[in-house]
Design an enzyme around this catalytic site. Structure first.
Site, PDB file in Angstrom:
ATOM      1  N   ARG A  34       4.996   2.121  19.982  1.00 36.93           N
ATOM      2  CA  ARG A  34       4.646   3.297  20.792  1.00 36.93           C
ATOM      3  C   ARG A  34       5.720   3.594  21.824  1.00 36.93           C
ATOM      4  O   ARG A  34       6.048   4.745  22.080  1.00 36.93           O
ATOM      5  CB  ARG A  34       3.314   3.071  21.502  1.00 36.93           C
ATOM      6  CG  ARG A  34       2.156   3.113  20.526  1.00 36.93           C
ATOM      7  CD  ARG A  34       0.875   2.726  21.209  1.00 36.93           C
ATOM      8  NE  ARG A  34       0.450   3.696  22.186  1.00 36.93           N
ATOM      9  CZ  ARG A  34      -0.380   3.417  23.184  1.00 36.93           C
ATOM     10  NH1 ARG A  34      -0.820   2.207  23.359  1.00 36.93           N
ATOM     11  NH2 ARG A  34      -0.736   4.365  24.019  1.00 36.93           N
ATOM     12  N   ARG A  64      -5.240  -2.966  29.617  1.00 38.33           N
ATOM     13  CA  ARG A  64      -6.018  -1.726  29.703  1.00 38.33           C
ATOM     14  C   ARG A  64      -7.334  -1.822  28.920  1.00 38.33           C
ATOM     15  O   ARG A  64      -7.377  -2.368  27.827  1.00 38.33           O
ATOM     16  CB  ARG A  64      -5.146  -0.617  29.128  1.00 38.33           C
ATOM     17  CG  ARG A  64      -5.634   0.745  29.405  1.00 38.33           C
ATOM     18  CD  ARG A  64      -4.489   1.670  29.398  1.00 38.33           C
ATOM     19  NE  ARG A  64      -4.112   2.061  28.060  1.00 38.33           N
ATOM     20  CZ  ARG A  64      -3.379   3.140  27.811  1.00 38.33           C
ATOM     21  NH1 ARG A  64      -2.950   3.880  28.796  1.00 38.33           N
ATOM     22  NH2 ARG A  64      -3.065   3.442  26.585  1.00 38.33           N
TER      23      ARG A  64
HETATM   24  P1  AMP Z   1      -2.401   8.497  24.180  1.00 46.85           P
HETATM   25  O1  AMP Z   1      -3.834   8.196  24.470  1.00 46.85           O
HETATM   26  O2  AMP Z   1      -1.917   9.723  24.898  1.00 46.85           O
HETATM   27  O3  AMP Z   1      -1.501   7.316  24.376  1.00 46.85           O
HETATM   28  O4  AMP Z   1      -2.329   8.874  22.608  1.00 46.85           O
HETATM   29  C1  AMP Z   1      -2.715   7.961  21.607  1.00 46.85           C
HETATM   30  C2  AMP Z   1      -2.061   8.315  20.308  1.00 46.85           C
HETATM   31  O5  AMP Z   1      -2.468   9.629  19.873  1.00 46.85           O
HETATM   32  C3  AMP Z   1      -0.538   8.387  20.327  1.00 46.85           C
HETATM   33  O6  AMP Z   1       0.053   7.102  20.186  1.00 46.85           O
HETATM   34  C4  AMP Z   1      -0.259   9.293  19.126  1.00 46.85           C
HETATM   35  O7  AMP Z   1      -0.444   8.603  17.910  1.00 46.85           O
HETATM   36  C5  AMP Z   1      -1.383  10.315  19.237  1.00 46.85           C
HETATM   37  N1  AMP Z   1      -0.999  11.456  20.093  1.00 46.85           N
HETATM   38  C6  AMP Z   1      -1.559  11.800  21.271  1.00 46.85           C
HETATM   39  N2  AMP Z   1      -0.971  12.890  21.777  1.00 46.85           N
HETATM   40  C7  AMP Z   1      -0.002  13.246  20.907  1.00 46.85           C
HETATM   41  C8  AMP Z   1       0.970  14.282  20.874  1.00 46.85           C
HETATM   42  N3  AMP Z   1       1.070  15.176  21.872  1.00 46.85           N
HETATM   43  N4  AMP Z   1       1.807  14.338  19.813  1.00 46.85           N
HETATM   44  C9  AMP Z   1       1.729  13.447  18.803  1.00 46.85           C
HETATM   45  N5  AMP Z   1       0.838  12.436  18.767  1.00 46.85           N
HETATM   46  C10 AMP Z   1      -0.026  12.331  19.804  1.00 46.85           C
END
Ligand code: AMP
Length: 210
Positions: free
Chosen positions: A167, A123
């Site tokens: 993750r 990605r």
């Molecule tokens: P993403 O781009 O959605 O994969 O988010 C990247 C990172 O942001 C995640 O691995 C979390 O550390 C944090 N994050 C994003 N959305 C959330 C959420 N709804 N709750 C908790 N952490 C979040």
């Protein structure tokens, strides 16, 4: 049109959310993008979330909720929104339900872990506009350059091999509860994620337009 896209990191929900927001002219609210933007700007929020996001952990519910509910209030005069990356835990889903009573359509993009890992490592994201690409499935026309804005493409720190496993563990721990919550509310649709981008988009639109 209030949409929630659920799915593992790498399931393609960011790409689909971007496309849905363009098609239905609704804002794309990505909590991950909000945190990455804060980290880039090194603002007050960044201090609270940088280590967590970069290590692949979950930002505490109260911080996420404060941000999402504020965003939703700001967007309350438009035709809807597409939420990407939220809710990720049961308390987030419950709190959204309590604080935001409008009808929601919840779309879950389902994908096997093996495929998720393959996708995450390829990605790439535009530094400037945030558009997502993939080295194999959705490459930019010119290497490392965004097709839309000419910005430089980079690999997210949390997409690096060492963080991916964490993750996914974190994701697996919570997603079951979130899915059951929406299953009980009968507003959950499951879309197979192991398909081409346009095919998934077509299926999502079909469910949305039903
Ligand atoms: P993403 O781009 O959605 O994969 O988010 C990247 C990172 O942001 C995640 O691995 C979390 O550390 C944090 N994050 C994003 N959305 C959330 C959420 N709804 N709750 C908790 N952490 C979040």
């Amino acid at each position: 049109m209030n949409l929630i896209l659920l799915g593992a990191p790498g399931s393609g929900k960011g790409t689909q959310a971007f496309k849905l927001s363009e098609k239905y002219k609704i804002p794309h609210i990505s909590t991950g993008d909000i945190f990455r933007e804060a980290i880039k700007k090194e603002d007050a929020l960044s201090l609270r979330v940088k280590g967590i996001v970069e290590g692949g952990g979950l930002v505490p519910d109260e911080i996420v909720l404060e941000i999402v509910l504020r965003e939703l209030r700001q967007e309350s005069n438009v035709a809807g929104f597409v939420l990407d990356g939220f809710p990720r835990t049961l308390p987030q889903a419950e709190s959204l339900d309590k604080n935001y009573r409008e009808p929601l359509k919840v779309l879950y993009i389902k994908l096997e872990e093996k495929e998720v890992v393959r996708r995450l490592s390829g990605r790439r994201i535009c530094k400037q506009c945030g558009k997502g690409y993939h080295l194999l499935f959705n490459p930019s026309r010119e290497e490392r350059v965004c097709d839309s804005c000419g910005g430089e493409l980079y690999q997210r720190k949390d997409d690096e091999e060492a963080t991916i496993k964490n993750r996914l563990l974190v994701y697996e721990k919570h997603i079951g509860q979130v899915l059951s919550f929406y299953e009980k509310k009968e507003n959950l649709s499951i879309i197979e994620g192991n398909k081409a981008i346009e095919e998934i988009f077509f299926r999502l639109c079909k469910v949305i337009d039903e």
